[in-house]
Design a protein around this motif. Sequence first.
Motif, PDB file in Angstrom:
ATOM      1  N   LEU A  68       0.827  -1.208   0.000  1.00 12.59           N
ATOM      2  CA  LEU A  68       0.000   0.000   0.000  1.00 12.59           C
ATOM      3  C   LEU A  68       0.863   1.261   0.000  1.00 12.59           C
ATOM      4  N   LEU A  69       1.970   1.215   0.707  1.00 17.90           N
ATOM      5  CA  LEU A  69       2.863   2.372   0.744  1.00 17.90           C
ATOM      6  C   LEU A  69       3.499   2.609  -0.626  1.00 17.90           C
ATOM      7  N   VAL A  70       3.881   1.542  -1.301  1.00 19.24           N
ATOM      8  CA  VAL A  70       4.410   1.658  -2.665  1.00 19.24           C
ATOM      9  C   VAL A  70       3.358   2.291  -3.577  1.00 19.24           C
ATOM     10  N   ALA A  71       2.130   1.789  -3.470  1.00 15.99           N
ATOM     11  CA  ALA A  71       1.050   2.315  -4.318  1.00 15.99           C
ATOM     12  C   ALA A  71       0.821   3.799  -4.038  1.00 15.99           C
ATOM     13  N   LEU A  72       0.821   4.197  -2.768  1.00 11.39           N
ATOM     14  CA  LEU A  72       0.593   5.594  -2.411  1.00 11.39           C
ATOM     15  C   LEU A  72       1.709   6.488  -2.944  1.00 11.39           C
ATOM     16  N   ALA A  73       2.954   6.083  -2.719  1.00  8.66           N
ATOM     17  CA  ALA A  73       4.083   6.901  -3.170  1.00  8.66           C
ATOM     18  C   ALA A  73       4.080   7.039  -4.689  1.00  8.66           C
ATOM     19  N   VAL A  74       3.853   5.936  -5.378  1.00  9.57           N
ATOM     20  CA  VAL A  74       3.908   5.966  -6.840  1.00  9.57           C
ATOM     21  C   VAL A  74       2.750   6.765  -7.427  1.00  9.57           C
ATOM     22  N   VAL A  75       1.536   6.566  -6.922  1.00 12.49           N
ATOM     23  CA  VAL A  75       0.402   7.312  -7.480  1.00 12.49           C
ATOM     24  C   VAL A  75       0.561   8.808  -7.220  1.00 12.49           C
ATOM     25  N   ALA A  76       1.061   9.182  -6.041  1.00 15.30           N
ATOM     26  CA  ALA A  76       1.277  10.600  -5.757  1.00 15.30           C
ATOM     27  C   ALA A  76       2.336  11.185  -6.685  1.00 15.30           C
ATOM     28  N   VAL A 127       7.043  12.706  -1.828  1.00 12.82           N
ATOM     29  CA  VAL A 127       8.301  12.772  -1.076  1.00 12.82           C
ATOM     30  C   VAL A 127       8.110  12.192   0.320  1.00 12.82           C
ATOM     31  N   LEU A 128       7.044  12.590   0.979  1.00 16.42           N
ATOM     32  CA  LEU A 128       6.790  12.111   2.343  1.00 16.42           C
ATOM     33  C   LEU A 128       6.596  10.596   2.365  1.00 16.42           C
ATOM     34  N   ALA A 129       5.790  10.076   1.446  1.00 16.86           N
ATOM     35  CA  ALA A 129       5.557   8.629   1.398  1.00 16.86           C
ATOM     36  C   ALA A 129       6.841   7.874   1.073  1.00 16.86           C
ATOM     37  N   SER A 130       7.677   8.459   0.223  1.00 20.99           N
ATOM     38  CA  SER A 130       8.924   7.791  -0.167  1.00 20.99           C
ATOM     39  C   SER A 130       9.846   7.580   1.023  1.00 20.99           C
ATOM     40  N   LEU A 131       9.822   8.510   1.963  1.00 21.04           N
ATOM     41  CA  LEU A 131      10.722   8.424   3.120  1.00 21.04           C
ATOM     42  C   LEU A 131      10.475   7.177   3.958  1.00 21.04           C
ATOM     43  N   PHE A 132       9.291   6.587   3.828  1.00 24.36           N
ATOM     44  CA  PHE A 132       8.952   5.389   4.604  1.00 24.36           C
ATOM     45  C   PHE A 132       9.197   4.098   3.822  1.00 24.36           C
ATOM     46  N   LEU A 133       9.750   4.214   2.617  1.00 27.78           N
ATOM     47  CA  LEU A 133       9.974   3.028   1.791  1.00 27.78           C
ATOM     48  C   LEU A 133      11.296   2.331   2.087  1.00 27.78           C
ATOM     49  N   VAL A 160      10.555  -3.370  -5.649  1.00 27.99           N
ATOM     50  CA  VAL A 160      11.226  -4.549  -5.080  1.00 27.99           C
ATOM     51  C   VAL A 160      11.994  -4.196  -3.811  1.00 27.99           C
ATOM     52  N   ALA A 161      12.672  -3.060  -3.793  1.00 30.07           N
ATOM     53  CA  ALA A 161      13.508  -2.689  -2.644  1.00 30.07           C
ATOM     54  C   ALA A 161      12.721  -2.043  -1.512  1.00 30.07           C
ATOM     55  N   ALA A 162      11.437  -1.783  -1.707  1.00 29.17           N
ATOM     56  CA  ALA A 162      10.619  -1.150  -0.662  1.00 29.17           C
ATOM     57  C   ALA A 162      10.652  -1.981   0.619  1.00 29.17           C
ATOM     58  N   GLY A 163      10.652  -1.272   1.742  1.00 31.57           N
ATOM     59  CA  GLY A 163      10.667  -1.969   3.025  1.00 31.57           C
ATOM     60  C   GLY A 163      11.992  -2.610   3.360  1.00 31.57           C
ATOM     61  N   GLY A 164      13.062  -2.152   2.713  1.00 31.87           N
ATOM     62  CA  GLY A 164      14.377  -2.723   2.984  1.00 31.87           C
ATOM     63  C   GLY A 164      14.654  -3.988   2.212  1.00 31.87           C
ATOM     64  N   GLY A 165      13.889  -4.239   1.137  1.00 36.27           N
ATOM     65  CA  GLY A 165      14.097  -5.446   0.333  1.00 36.27           C
ATOM     66  C   GLY A 165      15.353  -5.370  -0.519  1.00 36.27           C
ATOM     67  N   ALA A 166      15.630  -6.462  -1.233  1.00 36.35           N
ATOM     68  CA  ALA A 166      16.818  -6.543  -2.074  1.00 36.35           C
ATOM     69  C   ALA A 166      16.610  -5.779  -3.376  1.00 36.35           C
ATOM     70  N   TRP A 167      17.694  -5.625  -4.130  1.00 32.90           N
ATOM     71  CA  TRP A 167      17.607  -5.028  -5.459  1.00 32.90           C
ATOM     72  C   TRP A 167      16.902  -5.995  -6.402  1.00 32.90           C
ATOM     73  N   PRO A 168      16.210  -5.483  -7.418  1.00 30.49           N
ATOM     74  CA  PRO A 168      15.613  -6.379  -8.416  1.00 30.49           C
ATOM     75  C   PRO A 168      16.689  -6.972  -9.318  1.00 30.49           C
ATOM     76  N   ALA A 169      16.339  -8.043  -9.997  1.00 28.13           N
ATOM     77  CA  ALA A 169      17.251  -8.644 -10.962  1.00 28.13           C
ATOM     78  C   ALA A 169      17.560  -7.642 -12.076  1.00 28.13           C
ATOM     79  N   TRP A 170      18.746  -7.749 -12.650  1.00 27.07           N
ATOM     80  CA  TRP A 170      19.178  -6.783 -13.671  1.00 27.07           C
ATOM     81  C   TRP A 170      18.215  -6.731 -14.843  1.00 27.07           C
ATOM     82  N   TRP A 171      17.664  -7.900 -15.203  1.00 28.50           N
ATOM     83  CA  TRP A 171      16.794  -7.927 -16.378  1.00 28.50           C
ATOM     84  C   TRP A 171      15.475  -7.210 -16.123  1.00 28.50           C
TER      85      TRP A 171
END
Length: 293
Positions: A49-57, A106-112, A156-167
């Motif tokens: 939900l946080l990803v969706a909020l940040a991206v839509v904003a 910007v505000l929502a991104s800070l929590f990603l 993919v990296a939201a919430g402290g996740g790993a980087w996505p695959a290069w492809w």
Amino acid sequence: MDAPHRPRASRPSTLRLLFASSHPGPTVTVTVLATVIAVAVAHPLGTVLLVALAVVAGQLSIGLANDWIDADRDRAVGRSDKPVARGLVAASTVRTAAFVTAGVAVLASLFLGPVAAVAHLVLVAAGWAYDAGLKRTAWSVAPFLVAFGLLPVVAVAAGGGAWPAWWAIATGAVFGIAIHCTNVLPDLLDDAATGVRGFPHRLGLRGAGVLAFGSLVVAAGLVLGGQLAGADPARGSAAVLAVVGALVVVVLAVVGVRLVLVGRPTRALFRLVIASSLVLVVELGVAGARLVA
């Protein structure tokens, strides 16, 4: 006998006019893409939900900034699909909404988390840079390469996740080329009349169109290769789904090239690219492909 009274058509609300000024099609599509990717990597609901909020904003701010900055140009060419150009909403109102939604982004991104936050802030900055002037230069494609290449990183990296695959990053960047070219093609004449000469304008209708749908084929190949030859390759029905998805995108690309070659720069070209992106991202989600590096 008096003529029957006909109620006047109600004026759309300011909120609806602002939404119409935000380029709602691309805004919704990019948000859906990011959300599906976040779901595909099994993020918790709160992170999704946080990803969706940040991206839509962020996307709303980019779209609104575009219509605010281009208000005079849109009026000059009589863009009937633009509320600002039709005088239904003031450019200052759209400008304010652009800055407000940018602030929310910007505000929502800070929590990603740090990686996703920086990626999303760069993504939004790229969109604003395009609106502010890059769209008129040969570098107009650069913000799309950057923004769509970073979209998988955000999801993919939201919430402290790993980087996505290069492809996955490469696929996003290639899609950025297709989206930029097909979104501009129907406006080539209007843009020429107002001094806009970006990357697709320099290639011309056929050059930009063929490049756009060639990029779709490359994207389909990247996704297919990532699923069948990645660190955790798809097997069985998932592999079949990967092949089917790639073939669907190739067919859509062929249809797009045909439309371009017969000289029809319609919005249908952009919709074919959007449909292709949704096919591939939904396929990734359903197949359970490994999107992390």
